[in-house]
Design a protein around this motif. Structure first.
Motif, mmCIF file in Angstrom:
data_model
loop_
_atom_site.group_PDB
_atom_site.id
_atom_site.type_symbol
_atom_site.label_atom_id
_atom_site.label_comp_id
_atom_site.label_asym_id
_atom_site.label_seq_id
_atom_site.Cartn_x
_atom_site.Cartn_y
_atom_site.Cartn_z
ATOM 1 N N VAL A 47 -27.117 23.017 -44.007
ATOM 2 C CA VAL A 47 -25.663 23.069 -44.173
ATOM 3 C C VAL A 47 -25.074 21.669 -44.259
ATOM 4 O O VAL A 47 -24.182 21.418 -45.059
ATOM 5 C CB VAL A 47 -25.014 23.852 -43.009
ATOM 6 C CG1 VAL A 47 -23.498 23.824 -43.093
ATOM 7 C CG2 VAL A 47 -25.517 25.289 -43.008
ATOM 8 N N LEU A 48 -25.573 20.750 -43.444
ATOM 9 C CA LEU A 48 -25.050 19.384 -43.418
ATOM 10 C C LEU A 48 -26.119 18.385 -43.816
ATOM 11 O O LEU A 48 -27.303 18.620 -43.600
ATOM 12 C CB LEU A 48 -24.555 19.027 -42.008
ATOM 13 C CG LEU A 48 -23.354 19.780 -41.480
ATOM 14 C CD1 LEU A 48 -23.044 19.324 -40.057
ATOM 15 C CD2 LEU A 48 -22.138 19.591 -42.362
ATOM 16 N N GLU A 49 -25.665 17.281 -44.370
ATOM 17 C CA GLU A 49 -26.532 16.161 -44.719
ATOM 18 C C GLU A 49 -25.806 14.881 -44.338
ATOM 19 O O GLU A 49 -24.589 14.854 -44.283
ATOM 20 C CB GLU A 49 -26.792 16.099 -46.230
ATOM 21 C CG GLU A 49 -27.458 17.285 -46.820
ATOM 22 C CD GLU A 49 -27.583 17.167 -48.335
ATOM 23 O OE1 GLU A 49 -26.933 16.282 -48.944
ATOM 24 O OE2 GLU A 49 -28.319 17.963 -48.907
ATOM 25 N N GLY A 50 -26.567 13.858 -44.139
ATOM 26 C CA GLY A 50 -25.974 12.543 -43.945
ATOM 27 C C GLY A 50 -26.341 11.680 -45.131
ATOM 28 O O GLY A 50 -26.859 12.168 -46.143
ATOM 29 N N TYR A 51 -26.067 10.404 -45.021
ATOM 30 C CA TYR A 51 -26.518 9.451 -46.030
ATOM 31 C C TYR A 51 -26.695 8.103 -45.362
ATOM 32 O O TYR A 51 -26.117 7.829 -44.315
ATOM 33 C CB TYR A 51 -25.559 9.383 -47.221
ATOM 34 C CG TYR A 51 -24.136 9.000 -46.897
ATOM 35 C CD1 TYR A 51 -23.723 7.684 -46.986
ATOM 36 C CD2 TYR A 51 -23.215 9.961 -46.510
ATOM 37 C CE1 TYR A 51 -22.421 7.330 -46.695
ATOM 38 C CE2 TYR A 51 -21.910 9.623 -46.213
ATOM 39 C CZ TYR A 51 -21.519 8.299 -46.308
ATOM 40 O OH TYR A 51 -20.232 7.953 -46.015
ATOM 41 N N GLU A 58 -17.422 10.040 -37.825
ATOM 42 C CA GLU A 58 -16.036 9.592 -37.686
ATOM 43 C C GLU A 58 -15.273 9.605 -39.014
ATOM 44 O O GLU A 58 -14.065 9.412 -39.037
ATOM 45 C CB GLU A 58 -15.989 8.176 -37.094
ATOM 46 C CG GLU A 58 -16.603 8.076 -35.709
ATOM 47 C CD GLU A 58 -15.820 8.860 -34.671
ATOM 48 O OE1 GLU A 58 -14.578 8.912 -34.762
ATOM 49 O OE2 GLU A 58 -16.459 9.432 -33.775
ATOM 50 N N LYS A 59 -15.986 9.822 -40.121
ATOM 51 C CA LYS A 59 -15.326 9.802 -41.427
ATOM 52 C C LYS A 59 -14.694 11.154 -41.746
ATOM 53 O O LYS A 59 -15.181 12.207 -41.337
ATOM 54 C CB LYS A 59 -16.328 9.435 -42.520
ATOM 55 C CG LYS A 59 -16.786 8.009 -42.434
ATOM 56 C CD LYS A 59 -17.524 7.596 -43.670
ATOM 57 C CE LYS A 59 -17.813 6.115 -43.576
ATOM 58 N NZ LYS A 59 -18.168 5.554 -44.845
ATOM 59 N N LEU A 60 -13.624 11.110 -42.513
ATOM 60 C CA LEU A 60 -12.969 12.336 -42.969
ATOM 61 C C LEU A 60 -13.742 12.927 -44.145
ATOM 62 O O LEU A 60 -14.423 12.214 -44.876
ATOM 63 C CB LEU A 60 -11.543 12.031 -43.410
ATOM 64 C CG LEU A 60 -10.600 11.502 -42.331
ATOM 65 C CD1 LEU A 60 -9.245 11.179 -42.942
ATOM 66 C CD2 LEU A 60 -10.454 12.504 -41.212
ATOM 67 N N ILE A 61 -13.615 14.245 -44.331
ATOM 68 C CA ILE A 61 -14.206 14.878 -45.504
ATOM 69 C C ILE A 61 -13.083 15.406 -46.387
ATOM 70 O O ILE A 61 -11.983 15.684 -45.912
ATOM 71 C CB ILE A 61 -15.179 16.014 -45.130
ATOM 72 C CG1 ILE A 61 -14.465 17.138 -44.388
ATOM 73 C CG2 ILE A 61 -16.332 15.487 -44.319
ATOM 74 C CD1 ILE A 61 -15.326 18.368 -44.176
#
Length: 83
Positions: A47-51, A58-61
């Motif tokens: 469902v989720l991934e990072g980079y 802390e970042k907005l989506i």
């Protein structure tokens, strides 16, 4: 020590290292973080991934990113949304 024992030991260490690396893929989410388990489950489920090796919690989506998360999260519960 035989070559079979050495090979088996090397394989065991390699597998253990892969499991450890897989269990904490994000350098910015320590195991003690209150959301660690939820993030890990969402990553394991796809469902989720990072980079860049980070989660960037802390970042907005934006709405596009949220649509992808909803689609990925609902694939087991609402197959009609994926079509």
């Amino acid at each position: 020590m035989s070559w079979k024992t050495i090979a088996a030991s090397a394989l065991a260490f390699a597998m253990a290292g892969a499991v450890f690396a897989q269990r904490n893929p994000f350098s910015d989410v320590p195991r003690t973080h209150w959301a660690y388990k939820a993030i890990q489950r969402a990553v394991d489920a796809g469902v989720l991934e990072g980079y860049d090796g980070k989660f960037h919690g802390e970042k907005l989506i934006n709405r596009y990113q949220m649509a992808v998360i909803v689609k990925r999260g609902s694939r087991d519960f609402a197959p009609a949304l994926i079509r």
